[in-house]
Motif scaffolding. Structure first.
Motif, PDB file in Angstrom:
ATOM      1  N   ILE A 187      11.312   4.608  -7.210  1.00  0.00           N
ATOM      2  CA  ILE A 187      10.577   3.742  -6.281  1.00  0.00           C
ATOM      3  C   ILE A 187      10.803   2.296  -6.718  1.00  0.00           C
ATOM      4  O   ILE A 187      10.256   1.863  -7.727  1.00  0.00           O
ATOM      5  CB  ILE A 187       9.068   4.077  -6.296  1.00  0.00           C
ATOM      6  N   PRO A 188      11.629   1.566  -5.978  1.00  0.00           N
ATOM      7  CA  PRO A 188      11.920   0.194  -6.416  1.00  0.00           C
ATOM      8  C   PRO A 188      10.713  -0.728  -6.265  1.00  0.00           C
ATOM      9  O   PRO A 188       9.831  -0.471  -5.441  1.00  0.00           O
ATOM     10  CB  PRO A 188      13.055  -0.239  -5.476  1.00  0.00           C
ATOM     11  N   PRO A 189      10.687  -1.791  -7.067  1.00  0.00           N
ATOM     12  CA  PRO A 189       9.587  -2.756  -6.923  1.00  0.00           C
ATOM     13  C   PRO A 189       9.745  -3.553  -5.634  1.00  0.00           C
ATOM     14  O   PRO A 189      10.853  -3.703  -5.109  1.00  0.00           O
ATOM     15  CB  PRO A 189       9.744  -3.655  -8.148  1.00  0.00           C
ATOM     16  N   LEU A 190       8.647  -4.035  -5.149  1.00  0.00           N
ATOM     17  CA  LEU A 190       8.672  -4.909  -3.972  1.00  0.00           C
ATOM     18  C   LEU A 190       9.004  -6.332  -4.408  1.00  0.00           C
ATOM     19  O   LEU A 190       8.783  -6.694  -5.568  1.00  0.00           O
ATOM     20  CB  LEU A 190       7.311  -4.890  -3.278  1.00  0.00           C
ATOM     21  N   PRO A 191       9.526  -7.147  -3.497  1.00  0.00           N
ATOM     22  CA  PRO A 191       9.735  -8.555  -3.847  1.00  0.00           C
ATOM     23  C   PRO A 191       8.399  -9.208  -4.187  1.00  0.00           C
ATOM     24  O   PRO A 191       7.351  -8.792  -3.685  1.00  0.00           O
ATOM     25  CB  PRO A 191      10.370  -9.155  -2.591  1.00  0.00           C
ATOM     26  N   PRO A 192       8.419 -10.221  -5.043  1.00  0.00           N
ATOM     27  CA  PRO A 192       7.158 -10.817  -5.509  1.00  0.00           C
ATOM     28  C   PRO A 192       6.398 -11.556  -4.406  1.00  0.00           C
ATOM     29  O   PRO A 192       6.956 -11.945  -3.389  1.00  0.00           O
ATOM     30  CB  PRO A 192       7.611 -11.780  -6.602  1.00  0.00           C
ATOM     31  N   GLU A 215       0.835  -1.211   0.000  1.00  0.00           N
ATOM     32  CA  GLU A 215       0.000   0.000   0.000  1.00  0.00           C
ATOM     33  C   GLU A 215       0.869   1.260   0.000  1.00  0.00           C
ATOM     34  O   GLU A 215       0.546   2.232  -0.685  1.00  0.00           O
ATOM     35  CB  GLU A 215      -0.935  -0.008   1.210  1.00  0.00           C
ATOM     36  N   LEU A 216       1.965   1.247   0.741  1.00  0.00           N
ATOM     37  CA  LEU A 216       2.895   2.384   0.730  1.00  0.00           C
ATOM     38  C   LEU A 216       3.421   2.631  -0.676  1.00  0.00           C
ATOM     39  O   LEU A 216       3.431   3.765  -1.157  1.00  0.00           O
ATOM     40  CB  LEU A 216       4.066   2.140   1.686  1.00  0.00           C
ATOM     41  N   ARG A 217       3.823   1.573  -1.352  1.00  0.00           N
ATOM     42  CA  ARG A 217       4.350   1.733  -2.709  1.00  0.00           C
ATOM     43  C   ARG A 217       3.280   2.286  -3.649  1.00  0.00           C
ATOM     44  O   ARG A 217       3.547   3.180  -4.444  1.00  0.00           O
ATOM     45  CB  ARG A 217       4.886   0.405  -3.245  1.00  0.00           C
ATOM     46  N   ARG A 218       2.066   1.771  -3.564  1.00  0.00           N
ATOM     47  CA  ARG A 218       0.980   2.271  -4.415  1.00  0.00           C
ATOM     48  C   ARG A 218       0.716   3.756  -4.165  1.00  0.00           C
ATOM     49  O   ARG A 218       0.532   4.534  -5.099  1.00  0.00           O
ATOM     50  CB  ARG A 218      -0.303   1.467  -4.180  1.00  0.00           C
ATOM     51  N   GLN A 219       0.716   4.160  -2.902  1.00  0.00           N
ATOM     52  CA  GLN A 219       0.477   5.562  -2.564  1.00  0.00           C
ATOM     53  C   GLN A 219       1.621   6.464  -3.029  1.00  0.00           C
ATOM     54  O   GLN A 219       1.389   7.590  -3.474  1.00  0.00           O
ATOM     55  CB  GLN A 219       0.264   5.723  -1.050  1.00  0.00           C
ATOM     56  N   LEU A 220       2.852   5.971  -2.948  1.00  0.00           N
ATOM     57  CA  LEU A 220       4.001   6.756  -3.427  1.00  0.00           C
ATOM     58  C   LEU A 220       3.934   6.951  -4.936  1.00  0.00           C
ATOM     59  O   LEU A 220       4.195   8.050  -5.438  1.00  0.00           O
ATOM     60  CB  LEU A 220       5.317   6.079  -3.040  1.00  0.00           C
ATOM     61  N   VAL A 221       3.600   5.906  -5.668  1.00  0.00           N
ATOM     62  CA  VAL A 221       3.487   6.009  -7.133  1.00  0.00           C
ATOM     63  C   VAL A 221       2.376   6.989  -7.497  1.00  0.00           C
ATOM     64  O   VAL A 221       2.518   7.782  -8.429  1.00  0.00           O
ATOM     65  CB  VAL A 221       3.246   4.616  -7.761  1.00  0.00           C
TER      66      VAL A 221
END
Length: 194
Positions: free
Chosen positions: A145-150, A129-135
């Motif tokens: 913004i690096p990808p998260l591990p799968p 959710e943090l990554r989605r909000q940052l994007v």
């Protein structure tokens, strides 16, 4: 059947001058893309090359400019408040049955510049959710913004999978918290303090 095989046989054999009535293979240099060829001025031993600029000089990106933001008066330095982030370990929280409702909680430590360390505990879904909000908040900075591990439904509790996820989450958090553009954002503060 035999005539079909005879018709397609010439498609599978290599060209040779002796067998194909004097047809020779094309020269190797004729199939090399033009951007692989050497600059004609260096091959011919001179020439200005101004009339024929090399393709390499036309597509070469400008050099990366480095800036020092460690000066105490720098705006970027004021935005940074974390010194280091580590994902220390994880805990598997059990559900009602074996594997049912179970999840992993990641224990993280954020070392701040001015105070002591902060301890946070987050699930993978919260990182996601943090990554989605940052994007969403910083669409121009998606490359930072690096990808998260799968994810994995099958391996999600296996030690090898969790170690890979541990390394990926650690890298992700360091890239986010140590970036002055993201460090002061409300999105990141919500993640840390909720």
């Amino acid at each position: 059947m035999e005539s079909e095989a005879a018709d397609t046989a010439h498609l599978h054999r290599p060209l040779s001058p002796a067998r194909d009535h004097g047809k020779a293979r094309p020269e190797r240099s004729s199939i090399v893309p033009p951007y692989w060829k050497r600059n004609s001025s260096s091959v011919n031993g001179g020439g200005s090359g101004a009339a024929n600029p090399s393709v390499e000089s036309l597509v070469r990106p400008p050099p990366i400019q480095l800036e020092d933001h460690t000066d105490a008066g720098s705006e970027q330095c004021k935005a940074l408040w974390a010194k280091r982030v580590t994902v220390d370990d994880y805990v598997i929280v059990g559900g009602t049955g074996p594997g049912l409702g179970s999840y992993v909680v990641w224990n993280c430590t954020v070392e701040t510049l001015d105070g002591g360390p902060m301890k946070i505990m987050k699930r993978y879904s919260e990182f996601d959710e943090l990554r989605r909000q940052l994007v969403k908040t910083f669409p121009h900075a998606q490359g930072a913004i690096p990808p998260l591990p799968p994810k994995s439904v099958i391996s999600k509790f296996r030690p090898r999978f969790l170690e890979k996820r541990h390394a990926g989450l650690s890298y992700f958090l360091n890239c986010i918290l140590l970036n002055p553009e993201f460090a002061g954002s409300p999105v990141l503060k919500d993640f840390l303090f909720s």
